[in-house]
Scaffold this motif. Structure first.
Motif, PDB file in Angstrom:
ATOM      1  N   ASP A  78     -68.388  -8.595  84.098  1.00 16.04           N
ATOM      2  CA  ASP A  78     -67.642  -9.604  83.335  1.00 16.04           C
ATOM      3  C   ASP A  78     -66.220  -9.677  83.901  1.00 16.04           C
ATOM      4  O   ASP A  78     -65.267  -9.173  83.307  1.00 16.04           O
ATOM      5  N   THR A  79     -66.098 -10.336  85.040  1.00 17.29           N
ATOM      6  CA  THR A  79     -64.806 -10.388  85.723  1.00 17.29           C
ATOM      7  C   THR A  79     -63.758 -11.117  84.893  1.00 17.29           C
ATOM      8  O   THR A  79     -62.581 -10.733  84.889  1.00 17.29           O
ATOM      9  N   ASP A  80     -64.148 -12.160  84.181  1.00 19.25           N
ATOM     10  CA  ASP A  80     -63.186 -12.900  83.360  1.00 19.25           C
ATOM     11  C   ASP A  80     -62.550 -11.997  82.305  1.00 19.25           C
ATOM     12  O   ASP A  80     -61.337 -12.048  82.083  1.00 19.25           O
ATOM     13  N   ALA A  81     -63.368 -11.178  81.647  1.00 16.80           N
ATOM     14  CA  ALA A  81     -62.832 -10.272  80.629  1.00 16.80           C
ATOM     15  C   ALA A  81     -61.900  -9.249  81.260  1.00 16.80           C
ATOM     16  O   ALA A  81     -60.859  -8.904  80.693  1.00 16.80           O
ATOM     17  N   ALA A  82     -62.258  -8.763  82.433  1.00 14.39           N
ATOM     18  CA  ALA A  82     -61.405  -7.796  83.121  1.00 14.39           C
ATOM     19  C   ALA A  82     -60.062  -8.419  83.470  1.00 14.39           C
ATOM     20  O   ALA A  82     -58.994  -7.813  83.248  1.00 14.39           O
ATOM     21  N   LEU A  83     -60.092  -9.628  84.011  1.00 13.38           N
ATOM     22  CA  LEU A  83     -58.840 -10.279  84.409  1.00 13.38           C
ATOM     23  C   LEU A  83     -57.999 -10.660  83.201  1.00 13.38           C
ATOM     24  O   LEU A  83     -56.765 -10.664  83.274  1.00 13.38           O
ATOM     25  N   ARG A  84     -58.647 -10.971  82.088  1.00 11.02           N
ATOM     26  CA  ARG A  84     -57.887 -11.275  80.871  1.00 11.02           C
ATOM     27  C   ARG A  84     -57.110 -10.037  80.417  1.00 11.02           C
ATOM     28  O   ARG A  84     -55.941 -10.127  80.032  1.00 11.02           O
ATOM     29  N   ALA A  85     -57.761  -8.873  80.480  1.00  8.96           N
ATOM     30  CA  ALA A  85     -57.077  -7.634  80.117  1.00  8.96           C
ATOM     31  C   ALA A  85     -55.948  -7.322  81.091  1.00  8.96           C
ATOM     32  O   ALA A  85     -54.888  -6.825  80.696  1.00  8.96           O
ATOM     33  N   VAL A  86     -56.168  -7.616  82.368  1.00 10.65           N
ATOM     34  CA  VAL A  86     -55.108  -7.438  83.370  1.00 10.65           C
ATOM     35  C   VAL A  86     -53.933  -8.354  83.053  1.00 10.65           C
ATOM     36  O   VAL A  86     -52.761  -7.943  83.110  1.00 10.65           O
ATOM     37  N   ASP A  87     -54.230  -9.606  82.718  1.00  6.71           N
ATOM     38  CA  ASP A  87     -53.172 -10.560  82.370  1.00  6.71           C
ATOM     39  C   ASP A  87     -52.358 -10.073  81.175  1.00  6.71           C
ATOM     40  O   ASP A  87     -51.130 -10.211  81.140  1.00  6.71           O
ATOM     41  N   GLU A  88     -53.050  -9.505  80.188  1.00  7.41           N
ATOM     42  CA  GLU A  88     -52.344  -8.994  79.012  1.00  7.41           C
ATOM     43  C   GLU A  88     -51.404  -7.850  79.390  1.00  7.41           C
ATOM     44  O   GLU A  88     -50.298  -7.741  78.856  1.00  7.41           O
ATOM     45  N   GLY A  89     -51.840  -7.025  80.330  1.00  4.32           N
ATOM     46  CA  GLY A  89     -50.986  -5.937  80.780  1.00  4.32           C
ATOM     47  C   GLY A  89     -49.748  -6.439  81.497  1.00  4.32           C
ATOM     48  O   GLY A  89     -48.642  -5.926  81.293  1.00  4.32           O
ATOM     49  N   HIS A  90     -49.910  -7.469  82.326  1.00  9.96           N
ATOM     50  CA  HIS A  90     -48.760  -8.045  83.017  1.00  9.96           C
ATOM     51  C   HIS A  90     -47.811  -8.728  82.029  1.00  9.96           C
ATOM     52  O   HIS A  90     -46.583  -8.643  82.187  1.00  9.96           O
ATOM     53  N   ALA A  91     -48.387  -9.385  81.028  1.00 14.65           N
ATOM     54  CA  ALA A  91     -47.547 -10.034  80.012  1.00 14.65           C
ATOM     55  C   ALA A  91     -46.743  -8.991  79.241  1.00 14.65           C
ATOM     56  O   ALA A  91     -45.566  -9.201  78.917  1.00 14.65           O
ATOM     57  N   LEU A  92     -47.372  -7.848  78.938  1.00 14.14           N
ATOM     58  CA  LEU A  92     -46.670  -6.781  78.235  1.00 14.14           C
ATOM     59  C   LEU A  92     -45.535  -6.225  79.089  1.00 14.14           C
ATOM     60  O   LEU A  92     -44.428  -5.970  78.584  1.00 14.14           O
ATOM     61  N   LEU A  93     -45.779  -6.056  80.375  1.00 15.71           N
ATOM     62  CA  LEU A  93     -44.726  -5.567  81.271  1.00 15.71           C
ATOM     63  C   LEU A  93     -43.568  -6.557  81.312  1.00 15.71           C
ATOM     64  O   LEU A  93     -42.397  -6.154  81.300  1.00 15.71           O
ATOM     65  N   LEU A  94     -43.883  -7.844  81.354  1.00 15.35           N
ATOM     66  CA  LEU A  94     -42.829  -8.853  81.358  1.00 15.35           C
ATOM     67  C   LEU A  94     -42.015  -8.787  80.073  1.00 15.35           C
ATOM     68  O   LEU A  94     -40.776  -8.860  80.105  1.00 15.35           O
ATOM     69  N   ARG A  95     -42.692  -8.630  78.923  1.00 22.96           N
ATOM     70  CA  ARG A  95     -41.965  -8.509  77.657  1.00 22.96           C
ATOM     71  C   ARG A  95     -41.077  -7.274  77.652  1.00 22.96           C
ATOM     72  O   ARG A  95     -39.952  -7.304  77.139  1.00 22.96           O
ATOM     73  N   ASP A  96     -41.575  -6.186  78.215  1.00 23.65           N
ATOM     74  CA  ASP A  96     -40.761  -4.971  78.289  1.00 23.65           C
ATOM     75  C   ASP A  96     -39.537  -5.185  79.171  1.00 23.65           C
ATOM     76  O   ASP A  96     -38.443  -4.689  78.865  1.00 23.65           O
ATOM     77  N   ARG A  97     -39.706  -5.912  80.267  1.00 24.72           N
ATOM     78  CA  ARG A  97     -38.558  -6.213  81.126  1.00 24.72           C
ATOM     79  C   ARG A  97     -37.538  -7.080  80.374  1.00 24.72           C
ATOM     80  O   ARG A  97     -36.328  -6.863  80.483  1.00 24.72           O
ATOM     81  N   GLU A  98     -38.032  -8.060  79.635  1.00 24.15           N
ATOM     82  CA  GLU A  98     -37.129  -8.921  78.877  1.00 24.15           C
ATOM     83  C   GLU A  98     -36.390  -8.125  77.807  1.00 24.15           C
ATOM     84  O   GLU A  98     -35.195  -8.335  77.571  1.00 24.15           O
ATOM     85  N   THR A  99     -37.110  -7.191  77.172  1.00 26.36           N
ATOM     86  CA  THR A  99     -36.461  -6.347  76.164  1.00 26.36           C
ATOM     87  C   THR A  99     -35.364  -5.505  76.801  1.00 26.36           C
ATOM     88  O   THR A  99     -34.262  -5.375  76.248  1.00 26.36           O
ATOM     89  N   LEU A 100     -35.659  -4.938  77.971  1.00 22.57           N
ATOM     90  CA  LEU A 100     -34.650  -4.131  78.649  1.00 22.57           C
ATOM     91  C   LEU A 100     -33.438  -4.974  79.016  1.00 22.57           C
ATOM     92  O   LEU A 100     -32.282  -4.532  78.863  1.00 22.57           O
ATOM     93  N   ASP A 101     -33.681  -6.191  79.476  1.00 16.33           N
ATOM     94  CA  ASP A 101     -32.557  -7.092  79.779  1.00 16.33           C
ATOM     95  C   ASP A 101     -31.702  -7.324  78.538  1.00 16.33           C
ATOM     96  O   ASP A 101     -30.462  -7.331  78.600  1.00 16.33           O
TER      97      ASP A 101
END
Length: 239
Positions: A78-101
C-alpha cells in the motif's frame, strides 16, 4: 531471481540486534513474512535485509510508531498509505521548524519587555495594563497561552510569569501570530524555566530538527531501495 537464503542472525548481525528482534519485526509486519523450510526454519532473503535497513532508518526520522505505520504499508504493497504517513512526518517537521522560528522571535520580543517586580495582578488590572479586554485574556487562557492561579474566591491571579506571557502574547498577536502558535511558544518558555534558559536550548533544538531532516533523506533512500528491488525467491537451507 534466486537469492541466497539468510538466517535471522545474519540479518541481525549488521545492526547489532538479536535474532529474536528480527523475528519480532517480522511478526510485527515491518518485514515481509518469511517462508519456512520443511523443518520449520525461517528463510530470509536480501529483500528482508533491505526491509530491515529501511525500517531501522525510518525510526530516527519519524519515530517508532510512524516508522511501523510506514513500513507495514510498504510491506503490504500500500504505497499510497506509506507516502501519506511520510507526508505527515514532513508536515510535522515543518510545523516544528515554524515553532522554533516563533520561539526565536519570542526571545527577541521578550528582550523588549521590562521585567516585572514581584507583583500580582487581577484580570481587570492586567487587561487595563495591556489595553485589552478581560474577555481577551480569558480567550488566551482557554488557548493555553496563560495559566493563572486562582485565589480563595476563585479569582484569577496573574504573577510575574503570567504577566510576561500576556505581554508576549499581546505583542505576537499584533504581529499576526495565531493563538495556537503563541500557546506553543509560551509552553516552551515555561518548560525551559524562562526565556534565558530557552535561548540556550534553541541551538540544540535546531540541530535536532536538522538531524531529523537528514534522517528523513536517509530513510527515503532505504525505502526506495526496498521498493525498487526485483522479486527474489529464496533457496531454502537449514540453518
Amino acid at each position: 531471481m534466486v537469492s541466497k537464503s539468510q538466517r535471522p542472525a545474519d540479518l541481525a548481525r549488521e545492526h547489532g540486534l538479536s535474532a529474536q528482534a528480527v523475528r519480532n519485526y517480522e511478526s510485527d509486519g515491518v518485514l515481509p513474512a518469511a517462508p519456512r523450510t520443511a523443518s520449520g526454519y525461517r528463510v530470509y532473503t536480501p529483500d528482508h535485509a533491505a526491509a530491515l535497513r529501511a525500517f531501522l532508518a525510518l525510526i530516527p526520522a519519524y519515530g517508532h510508531g510512524p516508522a511501523r505505520t510506514i513500513m507495514r504499508a510498504v510491506v503490504r504493497g500500500d504505497t499510497d498509505a506509506a507516502l501519506r504517513a511520510v507526508d505527515e512526518g514532513h508536515a510535522l517537521l515543518l510545523r516544528d521548524r515554524e515553532t522554533l522560528d516563533q520561539v526565536e522571535i519570542a526571545i527577541a520580543v521578550l528582550g523588549e519587555i521590562t521585567p516585572q517586580k514581584r507583583i500580582t495582578l487581577q484580570i481587570g488590572e492586567l487587561a487595563h495594563r495591556l489595553g485589552v479586554t478581560p474577555a481577551t485574556l480569558r480567550t488566551w487562557e482557554r488557548a493555553g497561552i496563560l495559566t493563572p492561579q486562582r485565589d480563595r474566591s476563585h479569582q484569577r491571579i496573574f504573577a510575574e510569569d503570567d504577566i510576561r506571557d500576556a505581554q508576549l502574547a499581546h505583542l505576537l498577536r499584533r504581529g499576526g501570530y495565531r493563538l495556537d502558535h503563541i500557546a506553543t511558544v509560551t509552553a516552551q518558555i515555561r518548560a525551559a524555566g524562562g526565556a534565558g534558559l530557552l535561548k540556550d536550548s534553541v541551538i540544540a533544538w535546531r540541530e535536532r530538527l536538522t538531524a531529523r531532516g537528514r534522517a528523513m533523506l536517509t530513510a527515503a533512500a532505504r525505502v526506495e531501495d526496498y521498493l525498487s528491488r526485483p522479486p527474489q525467491v529464496p533457496s531454502p537451507r537449514r540453518p
